[in-house]
Design an enzyme around this catalytic site. Sequence first.
Site, PDB file in Angstrom:
ATOM      1  N   ILE A  99       0.981  -1.669   0.019  1.00 19.85           N
ATOM      2  CA  ILE A  99       0.512   0.152   0.489  1.00 19.85           C
ATOM      3  C   ILE A  99       0.625   0.944  -0.299  1.00 19.85           C
ATOM      4  CG2 ILE A  99      -0.283   0.665   3.019  1.00 19.85           C
ATOM      5  CD1 ILE A  99      -3.245   0.090   2.013  1.00 19.85           C
ATOM      6  N   ASN A 123      12.496  -8.034   6.877  1.00 19.69           N
ATOM      7  CA  ASN A 123      12.765  -7.792   8.075  1.00 19.69           C
ATOM      8  C   ASN A 123      12.005  -8.954   9.453  1.00 19.69           C
ATOM      9  OD1 ASN A 123      13.642  -5.573   7.304  1.00 19.69           O
ATOM     10  ND2 ASN A 123      11.323  -5.009   6.899  1.00 19.69           N
ATOM     11  N   GLY A 161      13.017  -3.068  11.762  1.00 26.33           N
ATOM     12  CA  GLY A 161      11.965  -2.192  10.670  1.00 26.33           C
ATOM     13  C   GLY A 161      10.432  -3.714  10.469  1.00 26.33           C
ATOM     14  N   GLN A 162      11.007  -4.206  10.889  1.00 24.42           N
ATOM     15  CA  GLN A 162       9.405  -5.207  11.228  1.00 24.42           C
ATOM     16  C   GLN A 162       8.672  -4.394  11.690  1.00 24.42           C
ATOM     17  OE1 GLN A 162       9.513  -9.220  12.289  1.00 24.42           O
ATOM     18  NE2 GLN A 162       7.891  -9.595  11.228  1.00 24.42           N
ATOM     19  N   HIS A 193       6.476 -12.395   5.554  1.00 22.24           N
ATOM     20  CA  HIS A 193       6.530 -11.602   4.569  1.00 22.24           C
ATOM     21  C   HIS A 193       7.547 -11.431   3.855  1.00 22.24           C
ATOM     22  CE1 HIS A 193       6.248  -7.797   7.610  1.00 22.24           C
ATOM     23  NE2 HIS A 193       6.951  -7.767   5.981  1.00 22.24           N
ATOM     24  N   HIS A 209       8.906  -8.997   0.847  1.00 25.36           N
ATOM     25  CA  HIS A 209       9.492  -7.516   0.232  1.00 25.36           C
ATOM     26  C   HIS A 209       9.816  -7.811  -1.256  1.00 25.36           C
ATOM     27  CE1 HIS A 209       8.435  -5.013   3.340  1.00 25.36           C
ATOM     28  NE2 HIS A 209       8.756  -5.935   4.341  1.00 25.36           N
TER      29      HIS A 209
END
Length: 111
Positions: free
Chosen positions: A32, A88, A94-95, A101, A103
Amino acid sequence: MNSDCIFCRIIKGDSSAKFVYKDIDLVAFHNIRPDAPVHVLIVPVEHIESINALEERHSALISKMMLKAKEIAEELGIKDSGYKLVINVGSGAGQVVFHLHIHLIGGWGKI
Ligand code: AMP
Ligand code: ZN
């Protein structure tokens, strides 16, 4: 399914996303808030919090996620121009969504 988890809600259909792939084991949808022209998230259907929560029984699933990343990169036309696969692990890295998941990030040469 964890109803507090945004990715579980997307998988269940309770929250919307722009899907690029779906099957019984994994889904992929556009981020998003993309960091690049192509920024897709590859997400297992099972709510696994992070790589730290992986178990031996997830071996085939993780392998399938990597192969799917490659296939989606090809479908989206960035296989040869290059892309990054980033996972991450933990808030220190930074998760922010604690549902595993990958990226898939690329497409810089396309726009
Ligand atoms: P991470 O920092 O690795 O946990 O990445 C989580 C990613 O999920 C961020 O890049 C967010 O932009 C993305 N994200 C959060 N909510 C949504 C959503 N509803 N649909 C698509 N991507 C999302
Ligand atoms: Zn979840």
